[in-house]
Design a protein around this motif. Structure first.
Motif, PDB file in Angstrom:
ATOM      1  N   THR A  68       0.860  -1.177   0.000  1.00 20.74           N
ATOM      2  CA  THR A  68       0.000   0.000   0.000  1.00 20.74           C
ATOM      3  C   THR A  68       0.894   1.225   0.000  1.00 20.74           C
ATOM      4  OG1 THR A  68      -1.728  -1.153   1.227  1.00 20.74           O
ATOM      5  CG2 THR A  68      -1.782   1.250   1.279  1.00 20.74           C
ATOM      6  N   TRP A  69       0.572   2.156  -0.876  1.00 24.42           N
ATOM      7  CA  TRP A  69       1.346   3.385  -1.001  1.00 24.42           C
ATOM      8  C   TRP A  69       0.358   4.530  -0.904  1.00 24.42           C
ATOM      9  CZ3 TRP A  69       6.168   3.547  -4.524  1.00 24.42           C
ATOM     10  CH2 TRP A  69       6.807   4.773  -4.429  1.00 24.42           C
ATOM     11  N   VAL A  70       0.593   5.441   0.020  1.00 20.78           N
ATOM     12  CA  VAL A  70      -0.268   6.604   0.200  1.00 20.78           C
ATOM     13  C   VAL A  70       0.582   7.843  -0.051  1.00 20.78           C
ATOM     14  CG1 VAL A  70      -1.722   7.906   1.802  1.00 20.78           C
ATOM     15  CG2 VAL A  70      -1.697   5.394   1.896  1.00 20.78           C
ATOM     16  N   THR A  71       0.144   8.674  -1.001  1.00 23.42           N
ATOM     17  CA  THR A  71       0.864   9.910  -1.286  1.00 23.42           C
ATOM     18  C   THR A  71      -0.051  11.109  -1.046  1.00 23.42           C
ATOM     19  OG1 THR A  71       0.279   9.856  -3.625  1.00 23.42           O
ATOM     20  CG2 THR A  71       2.378   8.894  -3.021  1.00 23.42           C
ATOM     21  N   GLU A  72       0.589  12.226  -0.756  1.00 22.23           N
ATOM     22  CA  GLU A  72      -0.115  13.499  -0.648  1.00 22.23           C
ATOM     23  C   GLU A  72       0.449  14.437  -1.699  1.00 22.23           C
ATOM     24  OE1 GLU A  72      -0.928  17.287   2.354  1.00 22.23           O
ATOM     25  OE2 GLU A  72       0.179  15.554   3.098  1.00 22.23           O
ATOM     26  N   ILE A  73      -0.437  15.092  -2.423  1.00 19.28           N
ATOM     27  CA  ILE A  73      -0.012  16.160  -3.331  1.00 19.28           C
ATOM     28  C   ILE A  73       0.189  17.385  -2.431  1.00 19.28           C
ATOM     29  CG2 ILE A  73      -0.591  17.558  -5.334  1.00 19.28           C
ATOM     30  CD1 ILE A  73      -0.267  14.502  -5.891  1.00 19.28           C
ATOM     31  N   THR A  74       1.427  17.788  -2.244  1.00 20.33           N
ATOM     32  CA  THR A  74       1.712  18.847  -1.267  1.00 20.33           C
ATOM     33  C   THR A  74       1.788  20.236  -1.881  1.00 20.33           C
ATOM     34  OG1 THR A  74       4.085  18.443  -1.459  1.00 20.33           O
ATOM     35  CG2 THR A  74       2.909  17.300   0.325  1.00 20.33           C
ATOM     36  N   HIS A  75       2.166  20.313  -3.159  1.00 19.98           N
ATOM     37  CA  HIS A  75       2.289  21.604  -3.832  1.00 19.98           C
ATOM     38  C   HIS A  75       1.762  21.474  -5.254  1.00 19.98           C
ATOM     39  CE1 HIS A  75       5.454  21.598  -0.763  1.00 19.98           C
ATOM     40  NE2 HIS A  75       5.301  22.895  -0.717  1.00 19.98           N
ATOM     41  N   VAL A  76       1.034  22.489  -5.694  1.00 17.21           N
ATOM     42  CA  VAL A  76       0.553  22.541  -7.073  1.00 17.21           C
ATOM     43  C   VAL A  76       0.678  23.981  -7.566  1.00 17.21           C
ATOM     44  CG1 VAL A  76      -1.412  22.247  -8.622  1.00 17.21           C
ATOM     45  CG2 VAL A  76      -1.127  20.668  -6.698  1.00 17.21           C
ATOM     46  N   ASP A  77       1.397  24.161  -8.649  1.00 17.91           N
ATOM     47  CA  ASP A  77       1.434  25.445  -9.353  1.00 17.91           C
ATOM     48  C   ASP A  77       0.947  25.112 -10.765  1.00 17.91           C
ATOM     49  OD1 ASP A  77       1.917  27.854 -10.614  1.00 17.91           O
ATOM     50  OD2 ASP A  77       3.933  28.088  -9.798  1.00 17.91           O
ATOM     51  N   GLU A  78      -0.329  25.328 -10.983  1.00 14.95           N
ATOM     52  CA  GLU A  78      -1.022  24.899 -12.206  1.00 14.95           C
ATOM     53  C   GLU A  78      -0.217  25.187 -13.460  1.00 14.95           C
ATOM     54  OE1 GLU A  78      -4.889  23.880 -14.256  1.00 14.95           O
ATOM     55  OE2 GLU A  78      -4.798  24.310 -12.125  1.00 14.95           O
ATOM     56  N   GLY A  79       0.018  24.116 -14.233  1.00 20.08           N
ATOM     57  CA  GLY A  79       0.722  24.239 -15.495  1.00 20.08           C
ATOM     58  C   GLY A  79       2.233  24.255 -15.388  1.00 20.08           C
ATOM     59  N   ARG A  80       2.758  24.359 -14.170  1.00 18.93           N
ATOM     60  CA  ARG A  80       4.223  24.463 -14.008  1.00 18.93           C
ATOM     61  C   ARG A  80       4.837  23.281 -13.255  1.00 18.93           C
ATOM     62  NH1 ARG A  80       5.933  29.114 -11.089  1.00 18.93           N
ATOM     63  NH2 ARG A  80       7.968  28.590 -11.904  1.00 18.93           N
ATOM     64  N   TYR A  81       4.281  22.961 -12.085  1.00 23.94           N
ATOM     65  CA  TYR A  81       4.845  21.849 -11.317  1.00 23.94           C
ATOM     66  C   TYR A  81       3.869  21.384 -10.252  1.00 23.94           C
ATOM     67  CZ  TYR A  81       5.839  24.878  -7.309  1.00 23.94           C
ATOM     68  OH  TYR A  81       5.721  25.734  -6.243  1.00 23.94           O
ATOM     69  N   PHE A  82       4.125  20.166  -9.768  1.00 26.58           N
ATOM     70  CA  PHE A  82       3.452  19.674  -8.577  1.00 26.58           C
ATOM     71  C   PHE A  82       4.401  18.735  -7.846  1.00 26.58           C
ATOM     72  CE2 PHE A  82       2.195  16.594 -11.803  1.00 26.58           C
ATOM     73  CZ  PHE A  82       2.241  15.368 -11.157  1.00 26.58           C
ATOM     74  N   VAL A  83       4.122  18.520  -6.590  1.00 31.01           N
ATOM     75  CA  VAL A  83       4.959  17.684  -5.745  1.00 31.01           C
ATOM     76  C   VAL A  83       4.075  16.649  -5.064  1.00 31.01           C
ATOM     77  CG1 VAL A  83       6.514  17.625  -3.736  1.00 31.01           C
ATOM     78  CG2 VAL A  83       6.538  19.607  -5.283  1.00 31.01           C
ATOM     79  N   ASP A  84       4.517  15.387  -5.117  1.00 27.86           N
ATOM     80  CA  ASP A  84       3.853  14.361  -4.315  1.00 27.86           C
ATOM     81  C   ASP A  84       4.859  13.807  -3.306  1.00 27.86           C
ATOM     82  OD1 ASP A  84       4.808  11.477  -5.309  1.00 27.86           O
ATOM     83  OD2 ASP A  84       4.477  12.659  -7.120  1.00 27.86           O
ATOM     84  N   GLU A  85       4.356  13.553  -2.114  1.00 28.88           N
ATOM     85  CA  GLU A  85       5.183  12.999  -1.043  1.00 28.88           C
ATOM     86  C   GLU A  85       4.513  11.757  -0.487  1.00 28.88           C
ATOM     87  OE1 GLU A  85       6.226  15.798   2.025  1.00 28.88           O
ATOM     88  OE2 GLU A  85       6.509  17.418   0.586  1.00 28.88           O
TER      89      GLU A  85
END
Length: 153
Positions: A68-85
């Motif tokens: 089981t893997w649980v990630t959180e999308i911590t940052h989103v800058d629409e169209g530029r980048y996102f971060v999952d942790e």
């Protein structure tokens, strides 16, 4: 404490919006993950990506062991980048940055993954023989699949 970094770049002949629409849709992760990994989203992919989103997967990365893997999308800058942790899963740390940049003829997508293995010195010993080659294989598959779907520059 040893933190490893994986970097991957790819150029595709698509618009920034097309790249964003594909990458920011959690269900598309299954499309770019090798079939043998048995990737299945359990919950959290029922709406467009947003900061704070929790997504739960079942994946079989090694030796047929379901994880089981649980990630959180911590940052989103629409169209530029996102971060999952990773919040729960096989790594002691997993911090994955996804960048999209316009270039001549399309976009450049860049992934930077900082990760730490569990099990101390045993994890460090396993890294060059097991973990690093497996991650390279997964990201090579992703690159090939994206090229199949969108072409290449």
């Amino acid at each position: 404490m040893k933190i490893y970094t994986l970097r991957a770049k790819q150029s595709l002949p698509i618009s920034k919006q097309q790249a964003w629409d594909f990458l920011s849709e959690p269900r598309n992760l299954k499309v770019i993950t090798p079939d043998y990994m048995g990737f299945n989203i359990v919950s959290g992919a029922d709406r467009p990506m947003f900061a704070g989103q929790i997504i739960q997967y079942i994946v079989t990365p090694l030796m047929g062991i379901k994880t089981t893997w649980v990630t959180e999308i911590t940052h989103v800058d629409e169209g530029r980048y996102f971060v999952d942790e990773q919040r729960f899963g096989p790594y002691a740390l997993w911090h994955h940055k996804h960048f999209i940049r316009e270039i001549e003829g399309g976009v450049e997508m860049e992934d930077i993954v900082d990760y730490k293995l569990p099990f101390g010195s045993i994890g460090r010993l396993a890294h060059p023989f097991l973990v690093k080659p497996k991650l390279k294989e997964i990201f090579d598959y992703r690159k090939a699949k994206l090229t199949e779907l969108f072409g290449e520059i």
